[in-house]
Design a protein around this motif. Structure first.
Motif, PDB file in Angstrom:
ATOM      1  N   THR A 159      86.332  57.723  11.359  1.00 33.45           N
ATOM      2  CA  THR A 159      87.137  56.509  11.542  1.00 33.45           C
ATOM      3  C   THR A 159      86.936  55.497  10.417  1.00 33.45           C
ATOM      4  O   THR A 159      87.653  54.490  10.346  1.00 33.45           O
ATOM      5  CB  THR A 159      86.772  55.825  12.871  1.00 33.45           C
ATOM      6  N   HIS A 160      85.964  55.742   9.530  1.00 35.07           N
ATOM      7  CA  HIS A 160      85.644  54.762   8.497  1.00 35.07           C
ATOM      8  C   HIS A 160      85.533  55.411   7.117  1.00 35.07           C
ATOM      9  O   HIS A 160      84.751  54.981   6.267  1.00 35.07           O
ATOM     10  CB  HIS A 160      84.332  54.055   8.849  1.00 35.07           C
ATOM     11  N   ARG A 161      86.311  56.420   6.879  1.00 35.31           N
ATOM     12  CA  ARG A 161      86.309  57.102   5.584  1.00 35.31           C
ATOM     13  C   ARG A 161      86.876  56.190   4.493  1.00 35.31           C
ATOM     14  O   ARG A 161      87.672  55.300   4.747  1.00 35.31           O
ATOM     15  CB  ARG A 161      87.123  58.388   5.641  1.00 35.31           C
ATOM     16  N   ARG A 162      86.414  56.467   3.258  1.00 37.28           N
ATOM     17  CA  ARG A 162      86.950  55.811   2.062  1.00 37.28           C
ATOM     18  C   ARG A 162      86.841  54.287   2.120  1.00 37.28           C
ATOM     19  O   ARG A 162      87.738  53.562   1.721  1.00 37.28           O
ATOM     20  CB  ARG A 162      88.396  56.237   1.811  1.00 37.28           C
ATOM     21  N   ARG A 163      85.695  53.837   2.614  1.00 33.30           N
ATOM     22  CA  ARG A 163      85.438  52.402   2.660  1.00 33.30           C
ATOM     23  C   ARG A 163      84.234  52.029   1.776  1.00 33.30           C
ATOM     24  O   ARG A 163      83.729  50.913   1.863  1.00 33.30           O
ATOM     25  CB  ARG A 163      85.166  51.972   4.115  1.00 33.30           C
ATOM     26  N   LEU A 223      76.854  52.055  18.433  1.00 35.40           N
ATOM     27  CA  LEU A 223      76.886  53.374  17.810  1.00 35.40           C
ATOM     28  C   LEU A 223      77.130  53.206  16.305  1.00 35.40           C
ATOM     29  O   LEU A 223      78.130  52.616  15.896  1.00 35.40           O
ATOM     30  CB  LEU A 223      77.986  54.234  18.413  1.00 35.40           C
ATOM     31  N   PRO A 224      76.225  53.680  15.450  1.00 37.62           N
ATOM     32  CA  PRO A 224      76.444  53.536  14.007  1.00 37.62           C
ATOM     33  C   PRO A 224      77.708  54.259  13.552  1.00 37.62           C
ATOM     34  O   PRO A 224      78.073  55.295  14.110  1.00 37.62           O
ATOM     35  CB  PRO A 224      75.198  54.186  13.391  1.00 37.62           C
ATOM     36  N   ILE A 225      78.346  53.701  12.534  1.00 39.68           N
ATOM     37  CA  ILE A 225      79.490  54.380  11.914  1.00 39.68           C
ATOM     38  C   ILE A 225      79.026  55.223  10.723  1.00 39.68           C
ATOM     39  O   ILE A 225      79.815  55.987  10.152  1.00 39.68           O
ATOM     40  CB  ILE A 225      80.555  53.380  11.462  1.00 39.68           C
ATOM     41  N   ALA A 226      77.752  55.089  10.349  1.00 40.12           N
ATOM     42  CA  ALA A 226      77.202  55.882   9.252  1.00 40.12           C
ATOM     43  C   ALA A 226      75.695  55.961   9.429  1.00 40.12           C
ATOM     44  O   ALA A 226      75.079  55.059  10.007  1.00 40.12           O
ATOM     45  CB  ALA A 226      77.549  55.253   7.905  1.00 40.12           C
ATOM     46  N   THR A 227      75.119  57.044   8.929  1.00 40.16           N
ATOM     47  CA  THR A 227      73.676  57.270   9.069  1.00 40.16           C
ATOM     48  C   THR A 227      73.096  57.867   7.796  1.00 40.16           C
ATOM     49  O   THR A 227      73.796  58.525   7.019  1.00 40.16           O
ATOM     50  CB  THR A 227      73.363  58.237  10.227  1.00 40.16           C
ATOM     51  N   VAL A 228      71.805  57.669   7.611  1.00 37.33           N
ATOM     52  CA  VAL A 228      71.037  58.368   6.580  1.00 37.33           C
ATOM     53  C   VAL A 228      69.572  58.247   6.973  1.00 37.33           C
ATOM     54  O   VAL A 228      69.172  57.266   7.608  1.00 37.33           O
ATOM     55  CB  VAL A 228      71.284  57.776   5.172  1.00 37.33           C
ATOM     56  N   ASN A 229      68.776  59.244   6.637  1.00 37.14           N
ATOM     57  CA  ASN A 229      67.331  59.070   6.768  1.00 37.14           C
ATOM     58  C   ASN A 229      66.600  59.707   5.599  1.00 37.14           C
ATOM     59  O   ASN A 229      67.192  60.469   4.820  1.00 37.14           O
ATOM     60  CB  ASN A 229      66.786  59.517   8.129  1.00 37.14           C
ATOM     61  N   SER A 230      65.326  59.367   5.459  1.00 34.37           N
ATOM     62  CA  SER A 230      64.575  59.803   4.286  1.00 34.37           C
ATOM     63  C   SER A 230      63.081  59.798   4.584  1.00 34.37           C
ATOM     64  O   SER A 230      62.614  59.128   5.504  1.00 34.37           O
ATOM     65  CB  SER A 230      64.886  58.897   3.089  1.00 34.37           C
ATOM     66  N   TRP A 231      62.352  60.545   3.776  1.00 35.01           N
ATOM     67  CA  TRP A 231      60.892  60.603   3.844  1.00 35.01           C
ATOM     68  C   TRP A 231      60.389  61.106   2.505  1.00 35.01           C
ATOM     69  O   TRP A 231      61.168  61.617   1.693  1.00 35.01           O
ATOM     70  CB  TRP A 231      60.415  61.489   4.996  1.00 35.01           C
ATOM     71  N   VAL A 232      59.126  60.966   2.244  1.00 33.37           N
ATOM     72  CA  VAL A 232      58.539  61.426   0.992  1.00 33.37           C
ATOM     73  C   VAL A 232      57.785  62.717   1.255  1.00 33.37           C
ATOM     74  O   VAL A 232      56.969  62.799   2.180  1.00 33.37           O
ATOM     75  CB  VAL A 232      57.608  60.371   0.382  1.00 33.37           C
ATOM     76  N   THR A 233      58.066  63.721   0.442  1.00 37.79           N
ATOM     77  CA  THR A 233      57.478  65.048   0.626  1.00 37.79           C
ATOM     78  C   THR A 233      57.062  65.597  -0.723  1.00 37.79           C
ATOM     79  O   THR A 233      57.652  65.236  -1.753  1.00 37.79           O
ATOM     80  CB  THR A 233      58.505  65.996   1.285  1.00 37.79           C
ATOM     81  N   PRO A 234      56.057  66.482  -0.784  1.00 39.34           N
ATOM     82  CA  PRO A 234      55.751  67.146  -2.054  1.00 39.34           C
ATOM     83  C   PRO A 234      56.825  68.163  -2.403  1.00 39.34           C
ATOM     84  O   PRO A 234      57.246  68.962  -1.564  1.00 39.34           O
ATOM     85  CB  PRO A 234      54.399  67.817  -1.796  1.00 39.34           C
ATOM     86  N   LEU A 235      57.289  68.110  -3.640  1.00 38.76           N
ATOM     87  CA  LEU A 235      58.191  69.109  -4.207  1.00 38.76           C
ATOM     88  C   LEU A 235      57.386  69.962  -5.167  1.00 38.76           C
ATOM     89  O   LEU A 235      56.749  69.437  -6.088  1.00 38.76           O
ATOM     90  CB  LEU A 235      59.347  68.420  -4.949  1.00 38.76           C
ATOM     91  N   ARG A 238      73.423  60.321  18.314  1.00 36.99           N
ATOM     92  CA  ARG A 238      74.813  60.616  18.670  1.00 36.99           C
ATOM     93  C   ARG A 238      75.707  60.535  17.441  1.00 36.99           C
ATOM     94  O   ARG A 238      76.563  61.400  17.214  1.00 36.99           O
ATOM     95  CB  ARG A 238      75.315  59.645  19.730  1.00 36.99           C
ATOM     96  N   ALA A 239      75.510  59.504  16.629  1.00 37.16           N
ATOM     97  CA  ALA A 239      76.323  59.347  15.428  1.00 37.16           C
ATOM     98  C   ALA A 239      76.052  60.478  14.436  1.00 37.16           C
ATOM     99  O   ALA A 239      76.978  61.005  13.800  1.00 37.16           O
ATOM    100  CB  ALA A 239      76.035  57.996  14.786  1.00 37.16           C
ATOM    101  N   GLU A 240      74.787  60.853  14.315  1.00 37.50           N
ATOM    102  CA  GLU A 240      74.420  61.922  13.389  1.00 37.50           C
ATOM    103  C   GLU A 240      75.057  63.254  13.797  1.00 37.50           C
ATOM    104  O   GLU A 240      75.659  63.949  12.972  1.00 37.50           O
ATOM    105  CB  GLU A 240      72.907  62.059  13.339  1.00 37.50           C
ATOM    106  N   THR A 241      74.935  63.621  15.073  1.00 36.27           N
ATOM    107  CA  THR A 241      75.503  64.893  15.511  1.00 36.27           C
ATOM    108  C   THR A 241      77.028  64.876  15.412  1.00 36.27           C
ATOM    109  O   THR A 241      77.640  65.886  15.062  1.00 36.27           O
ATOM    110  CB  THR A 241      75.081  65.211  16.959  1.00 36.27           C
ATOM    111  N   ARG A 242      77.625  63.747  15.680  1.00 36.69           N
ATOM    112  CA  ARG A 242      79.078  63.637  15.537  1.00 36.69           C
ATOM    113  C   ARG A 242      79.484  63.823  14.079  1.00 36.69           C
ATOM    114  O   ARG A 242      80.473  64.491  13.783  1.00 36.69           O
ATOM    115  CB  ARG A 242      79.535  62.272  16.056  1.00 36.69           C
ATOM    116  N   GLY A 243      78.718  63.239  13.167  1.00 27.15           N
ATOM    117  CA  GLY A 243      79.039  63.366  11.753  1.00 27.15           C
ATOM    118  C   GLY A 243      78.963  64.789  11.252  1.00 27.15           C
ATOM    119  O   GLY A 243      79.711  65.173  10.337  1.00 27.15           O
TER     120      GLY A 243
END
Length: 429
Positions: A112-116, A80-92, A42-47
């Motif tokens: 609602t939490h910009r510039r913090r 509900l998170p106010i910020a999100t990130v995800n990651s994985w390792v892939t061949p480039l 939900r937080a990701e799609t909102r962002g």
């Protein structure tokens, strides 16, 4: 290529401590917890200004998260998170081979939490996690191009958005001798993935895909409003092997009884397959215009048509890279031109790639060692990252004032970094 799993890395303690001082909780999401996963989505799609996920789309997106390291930032007891990130390792794919890359996605901060300072801790935390895991390069695709340079990312993989006047273009290339066929969406998703897996090793800049990406391109995404309009065509060579495929939709041109053809994904693993797919698109009945994005800047279509002026190309940034380990990154690829010995000083505000490096290229491969010698060339890590896969000439960056030092050495290093074909990244992530 690598057995590094991003999910093995804990939440970065430095980011956790800094965000805790501001009253926030920074932690990894337990994807076995359905409620926590739903809140993350939900937080990701909102962002990203998307609609709230449906039950069906939530299930598919939750499946993607299972393979990634997902982090949320929380304010108090709000689930509900106010910020999100995800990651994985892939061949480039890099010239001459591959390198492990820490792929970063889903970077959002609530309005609602910009510039913090939250985004800074998200990005720096990801880079520290990648470096700790021993991954030499990080990468991302971006919705805002002015944010990521401050973290050492450089725009490295430009791509072309092509618009072609099909009525004017004509055709000036040999016809392919294989066979075209419309395919159902299940088969289309499968073929797109298989062709990408083969084609991605042929050009620098590409990364591995994943099944949900191809289902979405094939019009099977649960939240895709245009999914019902998607059509798919596969071209098979004389031996019956799939060599090219396209997912596309048609949009009616009002009052003309004609259409605009919008390509969602175009892939081929041979030159003949690519010519065949372009032939299909440009000869499509009742189509005025063909448009496609994320094509290599040296796509041969301008030499396939009879009238090159029918092709409009807009080049834009797409793939951004960030070198974390200079020796590992530079030794993972091959080089063009003559043998070379050069001393390169890399500046890095975050410290990962900081140093003076002696680069010796012999027979197309490099050895890189730390040195205290006077540098021939000085540049920052974002600039080196931009030039890394050969998509941006170092001489062009020097002309922009971003590389300093001996002019002849800059030219020689730029030639060595050149890729035989323009790098491309044909997906978002």
């Amino acid at each position: 290529m690598t057995d590094i799993d991003a999910r093995d890395q804990p939440a970065d303690p430095r980011s956790a401590e800094r965000l805790h001082r501001s009253g926030f909780d920074y932690r990894i999401i337990d994807t076995a917890d359905a409620q926590a996963t739903a809140a993350f989505l939900r937080a990701e799609t909102r962002g990203f200004l998307d609609a709230e996920p449906t039950d069906e789309s939530r299930d598919e997106m939750a499946g993607i998260l299972q393979d990634r390291r997902n982090i949320g930032v929380f304010d108090g007891d709000d689930p509900l998170p106010i910020a999100t990130v995800n990651s994985w390792v892939t061949p480039l794919t890099v010239p001459g081979g591959e390198v492990p890359m820490w792929a970063i996605s889903s970077v959002t901060v609530s309005a609602t939490h910009r510039r913090r300072g939250i985004a800074r801790q998200l990005l720096e935390g990801e880079l520290r996690a990648a470096a700790t895991a021993g991954v030499p390069v990080a990468g991302l695709t971006v919705s805002e191009a002015t944010i990521y340079g401050r973290y050492g990312f450089g725009a490295a993989i430009p791509v072309a958005q092509l618009t072609i006047d099909a009525r004017r273009a004509g055709w000036g290339a040999p016809d392919a001798s294989g066979r075209f066929a419309y395919v159902e969406k299940d088969e289309l998703a499968t073929v797109l993935g298989e062709l990408h897996d083969r084609a991605r090793t042929q050009r620098a800049g590409q990364i591995a895909g994943w099944p949900a990406r191809w289902r979405r391109m094939a019009g099977q995404g649960p939240s895709d409003k245009g999914a019902a309009e998607v059509r798919g065509v596969v071209w098979r060579d004389d031996e019956g092997r799939p060599r090219g495929a396209v997912a596309y939709r048609l949009a009616e041109v009002e009052g003309e009884f004609r259409a605009q053809l919008q390509v969602r994904h175009l892939v081929a693993d041979t030159d003949e397959g690519l010519r065949a797919m372009w032939s299909f698109l440009l000869h499509h009945d009742l189509v005025n215009r063909v448009s496609v994005d994320l094509r290599p800047v040296d796509d041969p279509v301008t030499w396939l048509v009879a009238d090159q002026r029918a092709v409009t190309q807009r080049v834009h940034d797409h793939g951004w890279l960030r070198i974390l380990d200079v020796p590992a990154a530079l030794q993972a690829r091959t080089y063009a031109g003559d043998d070379l010995e050069i001393t390169v000083e890399v500046t890095d505000a975050l410290g990962f790639a900081e140093g003076i490096w002696r680069v010796r290229v012999s027979g197309g491969t490099a050895t890189v060692q730390a040195t205290d010698a006077a540098p021939d060339v000085t540049l920052d890590v974002a600039t080196l990252s931009s030039a890394y896969v050969g998509g941006v000439p170092l001489t062009q960056l020097a002309a922009a004032g971003r590389v300093h030092g001996d002019g002849a050495q800059i030219i020689a290093f730029s030639e060595a970094l050149r890729s035989p074909e323009a790098p491309v990244l044909s997906i978002w992530y």
